[in-house]
Design a protein around this motif. Sequence first.
Motif, short mmCIF file in Angstrom:
data_model
loop_
_atom_site.label_atom_id
_atom_site.label_comp_id
_atom_site.label_asym_id
_atom_site.label_seq_id
_atom_site.Cartn_x
_atom_site.Cartn_y
_atom_site.Cartn_z
N SER A 87 2.14 28.02 -7.62
CA SER A 87 3.54 27.59 -7.57
C SER A 87 4.31 28.50 -6.63
O SER A 87 4.10 29.72 -6.62
CB SER A 87 4.17 27.62 -8.97
N TYR A 89 8.34 29.30 -5.55
CA TYR A 89 9.69 29.10 -6.06
C TYR A 89 10.74 29.63 -5.09
O TYR A 89 10.49 30.58 -4.32
CB TYR A 89 9.86 29.84 -7.39
N ASP A 90 11.92 29.03 -5.18
CA ASP A 90 13.11 29.56 -4.53
C ASP A 90 13.40 30.94 -5.14
O ASP A 90 13.18 31.16 -6.33
CB ASP A 90 14.29 28.62 -4.76
N ASP A 93 18.81 31.72 -7.98
CA ASP A 93 19.11 30.90 -9.14
C ASP A 93 19.41 29.46 -8.71
O ASP A 93 20.18 29.26 -7.77
CB ASP A 93 20.33 31.50 -9.87
N PRO A 94 18.82 28.43 -9.31
CA PRO A 94 18.04 28.44 -10.57
C PRO A 94 16.54 28.61 -10.39
O PRO A 94 15.78 28.23 -11.28
CB PRO A 94 18.36 27.07 -11.16
N ASP A 96 14.20 27.18 -8.48
CA ASP A 96 13.46 25.92 -8.54
C ASP A 96 12.08 26.06 -7.88
O ASP A 96 11.91 26.82 -6.92
CB ASP A 96 14.22 24.82 -7.81
N ARG A 97 11.13 25.29 -8.40
CA ARG A 97 9.82 25.26 -7.77
C ARG A 97 9.89 24.37 -6.53
O ARG A 97 10.28 23.21 -6.60
CB ARG A 97 8.76 24.73 -8.74
N ASP A 141 8.70 24.02 -13.60
CA ASP A 141 9.63 23.58 -12.55
C ASP A 141 10.62 24.67 -12.17
O ASP A 141 11.25 24.60 -11.11
CB ASP A 141 10.39 22.34 -13.01
N HIS A 142 10.80 25.66 -13.04
CA HIS A 142 11.72 26.77 -12.78
C HIS A 142 11.01 28.08 -13.10
O HIS A 142 10.37 28.21 -14.16
CB HIS A 142 12.99 26.64 -13.63
#
Length: 351
Positions: A87, A89-90, A93-94, A96-97, A141-142
């Motif tokens: 995965s 991710y950003d 925040d938040p 996200d994937r 997803d987060h």
Amino acid sequence: MKSVKHNGLLIALAAALLSTGSCSLIDDDLSECGADFQIDYELKLVTNATTELGSVLDEGGDMYVSSALNAYLAHVFTDFAHDVDLSFYDVSDPFDRLEHSNVIMNASQTSYTLYLPSRKYSHTTVANLQDNGSVTLEGGDHLLESRLVQHSVKAGEGNTVSPHRTGLFTARLKMDVKPNEDQLFNVTLYMVNAATALVLDCSEAPTIQSIKVFVDGFATGFNVADSTYVFESDPLILTDDLPVEGGTQRCFASIHFPSKDNGTKVIIDTQDPFVAEDAAEALWRWRCYVTLADGSVTETVLGVNKPLRAGGVKILKAKVYDTGIVTTQDPTVGASVTLDWQDAGQHNIEL
């Protein structure tokens, strides 16, 4: 050590990724352009399994149970990944994937050439989920919600968990993917579960009907982003009654998450990761239920004050008698006994 290189393994994802970060070859600002980069994955197994087996099961009469336990642990305590969950991710925040892939690795070390839009990422990796049976990856997803979660044997019925069937490994890495640069990222995965085994000498208990053993006091989940364990409940974890081919001993073994440890981070960079001070009270327990010839049940609880850490194995030798009482010569293990035990329904134990 087996090593496999997969060039362009995720190239099929390029079209989707480019839609979020496409650019022209004549753009002045190339910050959104994509980039190929190499990422190396390696599993690192830090464990005391061999030492524990050799030091605890060191007598001639232990040979049969030692063989059975070694076979049970061998497929879990190995630096081999069958499947890996990747995965990206950003970093804000938040969290996200942005990209996700499941890959069959079948190696202890491998190298992929990937394509992603140029930007900063928080990358997480989880290995060997596919055949674990008890644990799933949820909230992926987060980043801050990504967690390994352990599930009860029967949803909504009691609080009993089956042993894990695979050695779970995880890693996390901050990445800055830059355009027009050859980049190599190294990811090292470490084990996040542990094992226990209770070896019972049954030579003084020829008339008992059955023995059931559980363990409790271990984590119920694991936060992938920051390597912390979750203790949301105290389920009973089943043990496997191993097939011992001879002698008078039986072995009840289980794979599960670690216990509490004065802070719950995974131990990675330490010279002796399995040496720890005893706690003031039992951190985890074996619960033994022996059914006697008359149908009554004796409960013995063996409490352990020493934490069990990720990658760790704890073996205890004990003896069971016709009264159903279980005793051990280990002075660091406390014991409490309840004769003619009746299930009060706290754990919904099936004997």
